[in-house]
Design a protein around this motif. Structure first.
Motif, short mmCIF file in Angstrom:
data_model
loop_
_atom_site.label_atom_id
_atom_site.label_comp_id
_atom_site.label_asym_id
_atom_site.label_seq_id
_atom_site.Cartn_x
_atom_site.Cartn_y
_atom_site.Cartn_z
N ASP A 2 0.82 -1.22 0.00
CA ASP A 2 0.00 0.00 0.00
C ASP A 2 0.85 1.26 0.00
O ASP A 2 0.34 2.37 -0.17
N PRO A 50 0.12 -0.54 -9.60
CA PRO A 50 -1.10 -1.32 -9.88
C PRO A 50 -1.65 -1.09 -11.28
O PRO A 50 -2.21 -2.01 -11.89
N LYS A 78 -3.09 -7.73 -5.69
CA LYS A 78 -3.41 -7.90 -4.28
C LYS A 78 -2.55 -6.91 -3.50
O LYS A 78 -1.33 -6.86 -3.67
N GLU A 79 -3.21 -6.11 -2.66
CA GLU A 79 -2.51 -5.08 -1.90
C GLU A 79 -2.00 -5.65 -0.58
O GLU A 79 -2.74 -6.27 0.16
#
Length: 474
Positions: free
Chosen positions: A160, A167, A178-179
């Protein structure tokens, strides 16, 4: 200030574009023809004065400090510009014979070698035209690598605290995203990462240092976890000016990385280009790099297009040569010790600012930072937010820092002084930030109504971004 069209008075301009005679009459549809004259009728002195005055309204790094976090808006030596404009470089056509491009090829070949030495990777491609383009090239190679070993992996992990282009790039290449969350210290949450690793994970992209300006203390652990899972480790090297000469991405366990030459190695940054995002890879991935490759055979340089395993071309011709040239000059002028000193100075400058400003602004994560750090507007009274503080900074001859990014810090102010600012410049910026913080308590209306000294006063930032006026309509 008037637009150039508003200076127009019939009969001022004595210069006319001559009519051209064509062998065949060109038929242009009526709907595409303009009924009015598209050019303003303005004499040369007025044109020169108009654009000279416009230039004085603009703000750039030659005017003052430009502390945009994660964008590395630093002063760049003018010698790079002068040398890159020499006719032998500026006038060299990419379609000319290879014999006339040997000097340019040598520069690109040697620059690739320098980047390998700085990062530890086996080979580099200079083709990508920007950092995001380097990412795209890298993710294409990730896809090609797993296709070559007959594995179908469809997921890439992104922290994040990553750059926003990560992304977007992954999605463009057809991977799932997927973070990975950060822990309270701004590192990748190792326990969360452990639970996300499976046979579908092709790679993880990590910005190092991350957009909080922090070096992940678990970097070797992350690398080991990924490789034990059969996954690749991609390094976003946009913030290389914090670590170059001190540590190498390859030694941290990365399999590939891109470098923003226009951030770290001296090219005017912004305005949509020019940029350059060379991609470096380990030996096992080198065969997938884009074509053409520059090879040295004895004392001659040539382009090699012969590689069936390559992902193909990613840029016309050889990329943005002018940016390579400036980076090459910058690296040669600095040398290995100068590169190391640049990183040390970038980190020192950022920590000096952070130590001073955390006394008056909230510092969400209190750690030694790298090249940048993040404050926020927590505790600021009288309804004043980061937006107002940023606008007030403009009144004092500085550009505002990056605001409201990264998204995981509410009301973020991301500040990067870079390695080119002097102690005197940093102290002036500190004095301004302290003064603004005092105004938030004692004279809030001054901050809420800012800016007042700029050519364009307070604007609706969201409206300006979403509904820009791009044409002159009489």
């Amino acid at each position: 200030m008037k637009l150039i069209f508003q200076h127009s008075t019939k009969g001022q301009n004595k210069y006319k574009i001559p009519d051209f005679d064509f062998e065949e009459e060109i038929q242009i549809p009526d709907k595409l023809l303009r009924l009015d004259d598209p050019f303003p009728d303005v004499a040369e002195p007025e044109v020169v004065r108009h654009y000279n005055n416009l230039s004085k309204m603009n703000f750039g790094v030659d005017n003052g400090m430009y502390p945009l976090g994660s964008c590395t808006m630093k002063y760049n030596p003018k010698i790079n510009e002068r040398l890159s404009r020499k006719p032998g470089f500026a006038g060299l056509h990419p379609l000319s014979d290879e014999s006339s491009k040997q000097g340019a090829f040598q520069i690109m070949y040697e620059l690739s070698d320098y980047l390998c030495r700085i990062t530890g990777f086996s080979q580099f491609t200079l083709a990508p035209a920007a950092g995001s383009h380097g990412e795209l090239t890298g993710v294409m190679i990730i896809k090609k690598f797993f296709e070559s070993i007959n594995e179908k992996r469809d997921t890439i992990l992104i922290p994040d605290s990553a750059h926003g282009t990560n992304p977007a790039t992954v999605a463009m290449c057809g991977f799932k995203i997927k973070e990975v969350p950060s822990d309270k210290e701004g590192n990748v949450d190792i326990e969360q990462l452990k639970g996300m690793l499976d046979e579908n994970v092709a790679a993880m992209m990590l910005t190092s240092p991350n957009t909080l300006g922090l070096f992940d203390i678990n970097i070797l652990t992350i690398s080991k976890m990924l490789h034990e899972n059969g996954s690749l480790f991609y390094g976003d090297g946009a913030n290389l000016n914090a670590t170059m000469g001190k540590t190498r991405f390859k030694d941290m366990g990365f399999d590939m990385m891109h470098i923003n030459l226009h951030k770290t190695f001296s090219t005017p940054h912004g305005g949509g280009g020019p940029g350059s995002g060379p991609l470096g890879v380990t030996a096992k991935l080198a065969k997938f790099l884009p074509i053409p490759r520059i090879e040295k055979i004895e004392d001659k340089y040539k382009l090699n297009f012969d590689n069936e395993e390559s992902i193909g071309r990613v840029h016309s011709f050889f990329g943005n040569f002018g940016v390579y040239l400036k980076a090459y000059i910058y690296i040669r002028m600095l040398g290995s010790e100068g590169i190391k000193e640049a990183s040390e100075t970038a980190v020192l400058n950022a920590n000096y600012l952070m130590a001073k400003l955390k006394k008056v602004y909230n510092l969400p994560i209190e750690r030694i930072c790298m090249h940048e750090f993040v404050l926020n507007d927590k505790g600021i009274p009288n309804g004043i937010t980061t937006n107002e503080i940023a606008k007030r900074i403009l009144d004092h001859g500085f550009h505002a820092p990056t605001v409201y990014f990264p998204l995981l810090i509410s009301g973020a102010m991301m500040i990067e002084p870079t390695e080119t600012e002097s102690l005197e410049s940093l102290d002036r910026f500190i004095d301004v930030m302290v003064k603004i913080r005092r105004e938030c308590d004692d004279n809030p209306e001054t901050v809420l109504s800012a800016p007042v000294t700029t050519p364009v006063k307070r604007v609706d930032t969201v409206l300006a971004a979403r509904k820009p006026v791009l044409t002159w309509d009489q």
